[in-house]
Design a protein around this motif. Structure first.
Motif, PDB file in Angstrom:
ATOM      1  N   ARG A   1       0.833  -1.212   0.000  1.00 67.25           N
ATOM      2  CA  ARG A   1       0.000   0.000   0.000  1.00 67.25           C
ATOM      3  C   ARG A   1       0.869   1.263   0.000  1.00 67.25           C
ATOM      4  NH1 ARG A   1      -3.268  -3.279   3.423  1.00 67.25           N
ATOM      5  NH2 ARG A   1      -2.179  -2.490   5.273  1.00 67.25           N
ATOM      6  N   SER A   2       1.970   1.229   0.742  1.00 68.60           N
ATOM      7  CA  SER A   2       2.867   2.390   0.787  1.00 68.60           C
ATOM      8  C   SER A   2       3.477   2.669  -0.575  1.00 68.60           C
ATOM      9  CB  SER A   2       3.978   2.154   1.812  1.00 68.60           C
ATOM     10  OG  SER A   2       3.456   2.065   3.127  1.00 68.60           O
ATOM     11  N   LEU A   3       3.875   1.610  -1.271  1.00 71.68           N
ATOM     12  CA  LEU A   3       4.463   1.797  -2.603  1.00 71.68           C
ATOM     13  C   LEU A   3       3.417   2.254  -3.613  1.00 71.68           C
ATOM     14  CD1 LEU A   3       6.958  -1.214  -2.906  1.00 71.68           C
ATOM     15  CD2 LEU A   3       7.382   1.124  -2.154  1.00 71.68           C
ATOM     16  N   GLN A   4       2.193   1.780  -3.444  1.00 69.28           N
ATOM     17  CA  GLN A   4       1.123   2.234  -4.323  1.00 69.28           C
ATOM     18  C   GLN A   4       0.887   3.734  -4.177  1.00 69.28           C
ATOM     19  OE1 GLN A   4      -2.169  -0.433  -3.271  1.00 69.28           O
ATOM     20  NE2 GLN A   4      -2.274  -1.078  -5.420  1.00 69.28           N
ATOM     21  N   SER A   5       0.874   4.199  -2.938  1.00 68.45           N
ATOM     22  CA  SER A   5       0.539   5.606  -2.692  1.00 68.45           C
ATOM     23  C   SER A   5       1.743   6.533  -2.880  1.00 68.45           C
ATOM     24  CB  SER A   5      -0.011   5.777  -1.273  1.00 68.45           C
ATOM     25  OG  SER A   5       0.956   5.381  -0.308  1.00 68.45           O
ATOM     26  N   SER A   6       2.951   5.977  -2.876  1.00 65.99           N
ATOM     27  CA  SER A   6       4.167   6.812  -2.986  1.00 65.99           C
ATOM     28  C   SER A   6       5.104   6.282  -4.061  1.00 65.99           C
ATOM     29  CB  SER A   6       4.889   6.862  -1.635  1.00 65.99           C
ATOM     30  OG  SER A   6       4.046   7.325  -0.614  1.00 65.99           O
ATOM     31  N   ALA A   7       4.523   5.882  -5.189  1.00 65.92           N
ATOM     32  CA  ALA A   7       5.334   5.290  -6.262  1.00 65.92           C
ATOM     33  C   ALA A   7       6.367   6.278  -6.793  1.00 65.92           C
ATOM     34  CB  ALA A   7       4.424   4.805  -7.393  1.00 65.92           C
ATOM     35  N   LEU A   8       5.980   7.550  -6.923  1.00 65.82           N
ATOM     36  CA  LEU A   8       6.918   8.540  -7.456  1.00 65.82           C
ATOM     37  C   LEU A   8       8.090   8.743  -6.500  1.00 65.82           C
ATOM     38  CD1 LEU A   8       7.612  10.558  -9.665  1.00 65.82           C
ATOM     39  CD2 LEU A   8       6.228  12.273  -8.443  1.00 65.82           C
ATOM     40  N   LEU A   9       7.818   8.816  -5.198  1.00 64.14           N
ATOM     41  CA  LEU A   9       8.882   8.945  -4.211  1.00 64.14           C
ATOM     42  C   LEU A   9       9.819   7.745  -4.281  1.00 64.14           C
ATOM     43  CD1 LEU A   9      10.165  10.383  -1.767  1.00 64.14           C
ATOM     44  CD2 LEU A   9       8.547   9.123  -0.306  1.00 64.14           C
ATOM     45  N   PHE A  10       9.258   6.551  -4.435  1.00 62.41           N
ATOM     46  CA  PHE A  10      10.088   5.350  -4.526  1.00 62.41           C
ATOM     47  C   PHE A  10      10.982   5.411  -5.765  1.00 62.41           C
ATOM     48  CE2 PHE A  10      10.915   0.787  -5.188  1.00 62.41           C
ATOM     49  CZ  PHE A  10      11.334   0.435  -3.908  1.00 62.41           C
ATOM     50  N   ARG A  11      10.458   5.948  -6.859  1.00 61.96           N
ATOM     51  CA  ARG A  11      11.277   6.094  -8.072  1.00 61.96           C
ATOM     52  C   ARG A  11      12.396   7.117  -7.864  1.00 61.96           C
ATOM     53  NH1 ARG A  11       9.933   3.464 -12.477  1.00 61.96           N
ATOM     54  NH2 ARG A  11       7.863   2.514 -12.656  1.00 61.96           N
ATOM     55  N   TYR A  12      12.106   8.173  -7.131  1.00 61.14           N
ATOM     56  CA  TYR A  12      13.167   9.124  -6.785  1.00 61.14           C
ATOM     57  C   TYR A  12      14.259   8.417  -5.973  1.00 61.14           C
ATOM     58  CZ  TYR A  12      10.344  13.153  -8.260  1.00 61.14           C
ATOM     59  OH  TYR A  12       9.626  14.076  -8.991  1.00 61.14           O
ATOM     60  N   GLY A  13      13.817   7.524  -5.095  1.00 60.61           N
ATOM     61  CA  GLY A  13      14.791   6.754  -4.329  1.00 60.61           C
ATOM     62  C   GLY A  13      15.651   5.885  -5.221  1.00 60.61           C
ATOM     63  N   ILE A  14      15.033   5.257  -6.216  1.00 61.60           N
ATOM     64  CA  ILE A  14      15.800   4.441  -7.161  1.00 61.60           C
ATOM     65  C   ILE A  14      16.809   5.302  -7.909  1.00 61.60           C
ATOM     66  CG2 ILE A  14      15.627   3.090  -9.292  1.00 61.60           C
ATOM     67  CD1 ILE A  14      12.905   2.073  -8.254  1.00 61.60           C
ATOM     68  N   GLY A  15      16.395   6.503  -8.295  1.00 62.20           N
ATOM     69  CA  GLY A  15      17.331   7.424  -8.949  1.00 62.20           C
ATOM     70  C   GLY A  15      18.512   7.762  -8.054  1.00 62.20           C
ATOM     71  N   SER A  16      18.248   7.915  -6.762  1.00 57.92           N
ATOM     72  CA  SER A  16      19.330   8.197  -5.818  1.00 57.92           C
ATOM     73  C   SER A  16      20.281   7.014  -5.686  1.00 57.92           C
ATOM     74  CB  SER A  16      18.747   8.548  -4.450  1.00 57.92           C
ATOM     75  OG  SER A  16      18.009   9.754  -4.514  1.00 57.92           O
ATOM     76  N   TRP A  17      19.728   5.791  -5.719  1.00 53.10           N
ATOM     77  CA  TRP A  17      20.596   4.613  -5.713  1.00 53.10           C
ATOM     78  C   TRP A  17      21.504   4.608  -6.942  1.00 53.10           C
ATOM     79  CZ3 TRP A  17      21.541   1.912  -1.607  1.00 53.10           C
ATOM     80  CH2 TRP A  17      20.567   1.729  -0.629  1.00 53.10           C
ATOM     81  N   GLY A  18      20.942   4.988  -8.087  1.00 55.98           N
ATOM     82  CA  GLY A  18      21.763   5.079  -9.300  1.00 55.98           C
ATOM     83  C   GLY A  18      22.884   6.090  -9.147  1.00 55.98           C
ATOM     84  N   ALA A  19      22.579   7.233  -8.505  1.00 57.09           N
ATOM     85  CA  ALA A  19      23.612   8.240  -8.253  1.00 57.09           C
ATOM     86  C   ALA A  19      24.690   7.690  -7.328  1.00 57.09           C
ATOM     87  CB  ALA A  19      22.978   9.493  -7.650  1.00 57.09           C
ATOM     88  N   ILE A  20      24.289   6.894  -6.343  1.00 53.48           N
ATOM     89  CA  ILE A  20      25.257   6.297  -5.417  1.00 53.48           C
ATOM     90  C   ILE A  20      26.212   5.378  -6.173  1.00 53.48           C
ATOM     91  CG2 ILE A  20      25.495   4.676  -3.483  1.00 53.48           C
ATOM     92  CD1 ILE A  20      22.827   5.869  -2.420  1.00 53.48           C
ATOM     93  N   VAL A  21      25.691   4.595  -7.111  1.00 50.59           N
ATOM     94  CA  VAL A  21      26.548   3.715  -7.911  1.00 50.59           C
ATOM     95  C   VAL A  21      27.594   4.530  -8.664  1.00 50.59           C
ATOM     96  CG1 VAL A  21      26.594   2.128  -9.878  1.00 50.59           C
ATOM     97  CG2 VAL A  21      24.824   1.883  -8.131  1.00 50.59           C
ATOM     98  N   LEU A  22      27.150   5.603  -9.304  1.00 51.46           N
ATOM     99  CA  LEU A  22      28.086   6.448 -10.056  1.00 51.46           C
ATOM    100  C   LEU A  22      29.117   7.095  -9.133  1.00 51.46           C
ATOM    101  CD1 LEU A  22      25.630   8.192 -12.571  1.00 51.46           C
ATOM    102  CD2 LEU A  22      27.218   6.308 -13.021  1.00 51.46           C
ATOM    103  N   LEU A  23      28.686   7.539  -7.973  1.00 52.14           N
ATOM    104  CA  LEU A  23      29.600   8.150  -7.011  1.00 52.14           C
ATOM    105  C   LEU A  23      30.599   7.129  -6.474  1.00 52.14           C
ATOM    106  CD1 LEU A  23      27.056  10.431  -5.142  1.00 52.14           C
ATOM    107  CD2 LEU A  23      29.021  11.225  -6.486  1.00 52.14           C
ATOM    108  N   ASP A  24      30.159   5.886  -6.288  1.00 51.81           N
ATOM    109  CA  ASP A  24      31.089   4.834  -5.869  1.00 51.81           C
ATOM    110  C   ASP A  24      32.203   4.662  -6.896  1.00 51.81           C
ATOM    111  OD1 ASP A  24      30.714   3.517  -3.323  1.00 51.81           O
ATOM    112  OD2 ASP A  24      28.755   2.873  -4.027  1.00 51.81           O
ATOM    113  N   LEU A  25      31.847   4.667  -8.162  1.00 57.94           N
ATOM    114  CA  LEU A  25      32.851   4.540  -9.221  1.00 57.94           C
ATOM    115  C   LEU A  25      33.804   5.729  -9.208  1.00 57.94           C
ATOM    116  CD1 LEU A  25      30.566   3.253 -12.119  1.00 57.94           C
ATOM    117  CD2 LEU A  25      32.156   1.909 -10.743  1.00 57.94           C
ATOM    118  N   LEU A  26      33.249   6.915  -8.998  1.00 55.58           N
ATOM    119  CA  LEU A  26      34.068   8.121  -8.943  1.00 55.58           C
ATOM    120  C   LEU A  26      35.038   8.075  -7.767  1.00 55.58           C
ATOM    121  CD1 LEU A  26      34.705  10.960  -9.998  1.00 55.58           C
ATOM    122  CD2 LEU A  26      32.808  11.821  -8.623  1.00 55.58           C
ATOM    123  N   VAL A  27      34.546   7.664  -6.601  1.00 61.57           N
ATOM    124  CA  VAL A  27      35.383   7.578  -5.406  1.00 61.57           C
ATOM    125  C   VAL A  27      36.484   6.530  -5.581  1.00 61.57           C
ATOM    126  CG1 VAL A  27      35.389   6.869  -2.978  1.00 61.57           C
ATOM    127  CG2 VAL A  27      33.669   8.467  -3.811  1.00 61.57           C
TER     128      VAL A  27
END
Length: 230
Positions: free
Chosen positions: A45-71
């Motif tokens: 139910r939480s993911l249903q009501s906050s799907a866009l927020l969850f996608r923003y979170g996925i985008g942040s995970w993607g940024a973390i991957v790129l930052l790990d490579l940079l570091v």
């Protein structure tokens, strides 16, 4: 400290701090706020009501991957004079960890796709569990990266050995805790309690080092020559 080393220090510090902020949002705010491992229906139910927020979170995970490579690259540039081959191996371990993390994040995409397809709470929770399992396995590698980093720092005369000690403890905690999760799944509750106690040094080790790197990158003074292992 020469300009190249200062630039590597500054880049590493900025990337580590940006990564900490992204992780606080992606895991602390989004994942921690929406996912309840003990309640699949509530999570659904939480993911249903906050799907866009969850996608923003996925985008942040993607940024973390790129930052790990940079570091991985920038810390190698900063510490390679201490021991080039060990520094390269330490960087490579972080690159492999970033690839494992990316593989884990794919299951977050899978989870939100299940929600949008109305696949059911069980399928969504299984996808989230796959994310947690793969990420946990990757954190064993991350711990080994920190152990390599700590050894390099302890041998580098231009970095306070205090940070090497902190990273040694943090690396041991990451690898030990997540290896224990994999080997002793029936003791998950006890392992979680140990992780809670160890979370402070685990979190502060890289953050403290990041702020020191910012200071060192902004400084034009060269403290001491490198202590080479070769």
């Amino acid at each position: 400290m020469n300009r190249t080393k200062r630039n590597m220090a500054l880049l590493s510090g900025l990337a580590l701090i940006a990564m900490a902020l992204a992780a606080g949002f992606a895991y602390g705010h989004v994942y921690g706020g929406l996912v309840d491992s003990g309640s699949p229906e509530e999570t659904y139910r939480s993911l249903q009501s906050s799907a866009l927020l969850f996608r923003y979170g996925i985008g942040s995970w993607g940024a973390i991957v790129l930052l790990d490579l940079l570091v991985a690259g920038s810390l190698h540039g900063f510490l390679k004079e201490v021991h080039p081959s060990l520094s390269a191996l330490t960087a490579l371990i972080r690159v492999v960890y970033a690839v494992v993390l990316l593989a884990a994040v794919v299951h977050l995409v899978e989870a939100i796709s299940f929600v949008e397809a109305a696949a059911g709470a069980t399928e969504v929770m299984l996808a989230l569990q796959r994310f947690e399992t793969i990420w946990s396995q990757g954190l064993i590698l991350f711990g080994f990266h920190l152990l390599g980093l700590s050894y390099l720092i302890l041998r580098a005369r231009f970095v306070p050995s205090f940070f090497g000690g902190l990273l040694l403890v943090a690396g041991s905690c990451y690898s030990g805790i997540h290896l224990a999760r994999m080997v002793f799944p029936s003791h998950a509750e006890s392992i979680s309690m140990i992780e809670m106690v160890a979370s402070v040094p685990m979190a502060l080790s890289e953050i403290g080092f990041a702020f020191w790197l910012l200071y060192r990158g902004a400084s034009r003074r060269f403290s001491q020559p490198v202590a080479s292992l070769s």
